[in-house]
Design an enzyme around this catalytic site. Structure first.
Site, PDB file in Angstrom:
ATOM      1  N   CYS A 192      44.458  34.818  40.866  1.00 61.81           N
ATOM      2  CA  CYS A 192      45.563  35.377  41.610  1.00 61.81           C
ATOM      3  C   CYS A 192      46.549  34.349  42.258  1.00 61.81           C
ATOM      4  O   CYS A 192      45.891  33.540  42.937  1.00 61.81           O
ATOM      5  CB  CYS A 192      45.343  36.262  42.735  1.00 61.81           C
ATOM      6  SG  CYS A 192      44.483  37.755  41.920  1.00 61.81           S
ATOM      7  N   ARG A 229      52.944  46.069  36.645  1.00 61.38           N
ATOM      8  CA  ARG A 229      52.007  45.957  37.691  1.00 61.38           C
ATOM      9  C   ARG A 229      52.651  45.347  38.735  1.00 61.38           C
ATOM     10  O   ARG A 229      52.236  45.221  39.906  1.00 61.38           O
ATOM     11  CB  ARG A 229      50.794  45.392  36.997  1.00 61.38           C
ATOM     12  CG  ARG A 229      49.518  45.465  37.994  1.00 61.38           C
ATOM     13  CD  ARG A 229      48.127  44.802  37.384  1.00 61.38           C
ATOM     14  NE  ARG A 229      47.147  45.083  38.260  1.00 61.38           N
ATOM     15  CZ  ARG A 229      46.493  44.433  39.242  1.00 61.38           C
ATOM     16  NH1 ARG A 229      47.166  43.214  39.492  1.00 61.38           N
ATOM     17  NH2 ARG A 229      45.712  44.909  39.897  1.00 61.38           N
TER      18      ARG A 229
HETATM   19  P1  XMP Z   1      38.317  37.924  40.345  1.00 64.45           P
HETATM   20  O1  XMP Z   1      38.113  37.211  41.461  1.00 64.45           O
HETATM   21  O2  XMP Z   1      37.122  38.923  40.154  1.00 64.45           O
HETATM   22  O3  XMP Z   1      39.462  38.933  40.499  1.00 64.45           O
HETATM   23  O4  XMP Z   1      38.586  37.098  39.113  1.00 64.45           O
HETATM   24  C1  XMP Z   1      39.879  40.024  39.675  1.00 64.45           C
HETATM   25  C2  XMP Z   1      41.077  40.832  40.048  1.00 64.45           C
HETATM   26  O5  XMP Z   1      42.352  40.190  40.465  1.00 64.45           O
HETATM   27  C3  XMP Z   1      43.378  41.027  40.214  1.00 64.45           C
HETATM   28  N1  XMP Z   1      44.317  40.514  39.469  1.00 64.45           N
HETATM   29  C4  XMP Z   1      45.365  39.587  39.555  1.00 64.45           C
HETATM   30  N2  XMP Z   1      45.854  39.465  40.898  1.00 64.45           N
HETATM   31  N3  XMP Z   1      47.726  38.072  40.089  1.00 64.45           N
HETATM   32  C5  XMP Z   1      47.065  38.705  40.891  1.00 64.45           C
HETATM   33  O6  XMP Z   1      47.484  38.368  42.075  1.00 64.45           O
HETATM   34  C6  XMP Z   1      47.263  38.222  38.678  1.00 64.45           C
HETATM   35  O7  XMP Z   1      47.633  37.762  37.469  1.00 64.45           O
HETATM   36  C7  XMP Z   1      45.960  39.075  38.595  1.00 64.45           C
HETATM   37  N4  XMP Z   1      45.306  39.422  37.325  1.00 64.45           N
HETATM   38  C8  XMP Z   1      44.190  40.299  37.895  1.00 64.45           C
HETATM   39  C9  XMP Z   1      42.852  42.258  39.791  1.00 64.45           C
HETATM   40  O8  XMP Z   1      42.954  43.388  40.798  1.00 64.45           O
HETATM   41  C10 XMP Z   1      41.600  41.806  38.919  1.00 64.45           C
HETATM   42  O9  XMP Z   1      40.705  43.065  39.191  1.00 64.45           O
END
Ligand code: XMP
Length: 480
Positions: free
Chosen positions: A290, A393
């Site tokens: 993120c 999203r």
């Molecule tokens: P982890 O830390 O497990 O996080 O890799 C997975 C979660 O990250 C969110 N997610 C995003 N958040 N930009 C964001 O700000 C993105 O591009 C993005 N893609 C995923 C999502 O909630 C996921 O479950």
């Protein structure tokens, strides 16, 4: 943050990790795979449900594709397949091969145009056939077959399979129409995966993500028709009217479990609870991929966010899903102590064999790709001819050109970690240890007893291995 050790009169193996995903769904392990296009499609969802967790199918797919993934999971393993894949006597062996490969099955019942069972065609019938253009009618085992009536007991079905030394038992109604199928594989799988997450019909459970804009309602309907158990209304800014409205509509028009997110405050969680959701998903910007917190400058540290959300959710009996930011098994125990009931994992599962995508070799080491759903790569979505189904999203459904898009995530790769079963074993094992150290026999006790202590940068340095060069990689520690 660290969990404070406390008096314990138990062994790690005595801890129960059973927890609620939503008001209506209980999991034997509190793990959920993320709705991301490098993490969860049908294969991951099946693997997670078998282990006792659940997978949430991502939505960077057309409606039909996402519904097909739901269908694949629902048909994958069951006490009884209620709507079995079938073929007609006029289909070719090549058609049957394709069906078997798609659904990973070893044969299919053959029905006529009225849905009446006329035979069965299995691997055994096809093994020595060289001509793939032959019609099924010429090689199938025709009626009369061993069948059972709908409603046969599990023991009765197993007896029939055993006595007749067969692997598939079609279930038919009084008019001979095919109504279901019981396979011997499903019995062996139940023994092999005792914790698996199943619905009332013995089918694996699965979730799927939708948004709030565009065709979201149509998508929800297709997913529900395909048998999805839980829909996650998943937007980056979940403290919004659009999210509350969508939850309200879904709850009014269907029986499906509905989760809303993401939020990172008590007020956000309260809005989702008030909208009638069955669980609240928490996390703004903690994810490993993120960039929301740096691009938009918005977010809340995840432990604080989980705790704040739980203040709104716990009194209402609504479970909390801690989504994102988990790097080690210890983080699961910490998230639960802060108030989460389950956690959603992206990077920890993206390296598994069952995640979408191929293995990448770099300097002899194996990796798998992992990208944010708000990254440029997910929006470009080359794998699907450039169609992005998930821009909304990030509130950018209308942005048509790549140059105008504001990404909130990055693209990269994570080390290959082998099968989900091995990774989940380490994660759940770590949680058991955390529960042991805090004297918590259940998730509810961990909520109650788990005390989190803030630590300094020096404390963090002390927490990780230090003053040593790691020479052997541990299965549950990959360095900082
Ligand atoms: P982890 O830390 O497990 O996080 O890799 C997975 C979660 O990250 C969110 N997610 C995003 N958040 N930009 C964001 O700000 C993105 O591009 C993005 N893609 C995923 C999502 O909630 C996921 O479950």
């Amino acid at each position: 943050m660290l969990l404070v050790p406390a008096y314990s009169d138990m062994q790690p193996g005595e801890a129960s990790t059973q927890s609620r995903l939503s008001r209506g769904i209980t999991l034997n392990i509190p793990l959920v795979s993320a709705a991301m296009d490098t993490v969860t499609e049908a294969r991951m969802a099946v693997a997670m449900a078998r282990q006792g967790g659940i997978g949430i199918l991502h939505r960077n797919l057309s409606i039909e594709e996402q519904a097909t993934h739901v269908d694949l999971v629902k048909r994958s393993e069951a006490g009884m397949v209620t709507n079995p894949v079938t073929c007609t006597p006029d289909d070719t062996l090549a058609d049957v091969e394709r069906l078997c490969a798609t659904y990973r099955i070893s044969g299919v019942p053959v029905t006529d145009t009225d849905g009446r069972l006329v035979g069965i065609v299995t691997n055994r019938d096809m093994r020595f056939e060289t001509d793939q253009s032959r019609p099924v009618r010429e090689v199938m085992t025709p009626m009369p077959l061993v069948t059972a009536p709908v409603g046969v007991s599990s023991d009765g079905a197993f007896d029939l399979l055993r006595k007749n030394k067969i692997e598939k038992l079609p279930l038919v109604d009084s008019e001979g129409r095919l109504r279901g199928l019981i396979t011997v594989k499903d019995f062996t799988k139940s023994e092999k995966y005792p914790l698996s997450t199943k619905d009332a019909d013995g089918r694996l459970m699965v979730g799927a993500a939708i948004g709030v804009a565009g065709d979201a309602e149509e998508r929800a309907k297709a997913l529900i028709d395909a048998g999805v158990d839980v829909i996650i209304v998943d937007v980056a800014q979940g403290h919004s009217k659009g999210l509350a409205d969508m939850i309200g509509k879904l709850k009014a028009n269907s029986k499906v479990q509905v989760v809303g997110g993401n939020i990172a405050t008590r007020a956000g969680a309260q809005m989702i609870v008030d909208a009638g959701a069955d669980a609240v998903k928490v996390g703004v910007g903690p994810g490993s991929i993120c960039t929301t917190r740096v691009v938009a400058g918005v977010g809340a540290p995840q432990i604080t966010a989980i705790h704040q959300a739980s203040l709104a959710c716990a009194p209402a009996g609504v479970p909390v899903i801690g989504d994102g930011g988990l790097q080690y098994s210890g983080d699961i125990a910490k998230a639960i102590a802060a108030g989460a009931d389950t956690v959603m994992l992206g990077s920890l599962l993206a390296g598994c064999e069952e995640s979408p995508g191929l293995l990448i070799f770099i300097n002899g080491k194996q990796f798998k790709s992992y990208r944010g759903m708000g990254s440029l790569g997910a929006v470009r979505n080359r794998e699907r001819g450039g169609a992005s189904f998930s821009k909304d999203r990030y509130g950018q459904a209308e942005v048509s050109s790549e140059e105008k898009y504001i990404p909130e995530g990055i693209e990269g790769q994570v080390p290959y970690r082998g099968p989900v079963s091995a990774v989940v074993h380490q994660l759940v094992g770590g949680l058991h240890q955390g529960m042991w150290y805090t004297g918590s026999r259940t998730i509810a006790e961990l909520h109650e007893k788990g005390q989190l202590m803030p630590i300094t940068a020096a404390g963090l340095k002390e927490s990780h291995p230090h003053d040593i060069q790691m020479t052997v990689e541990a299965p549950n520690y990959h360095g900082r």
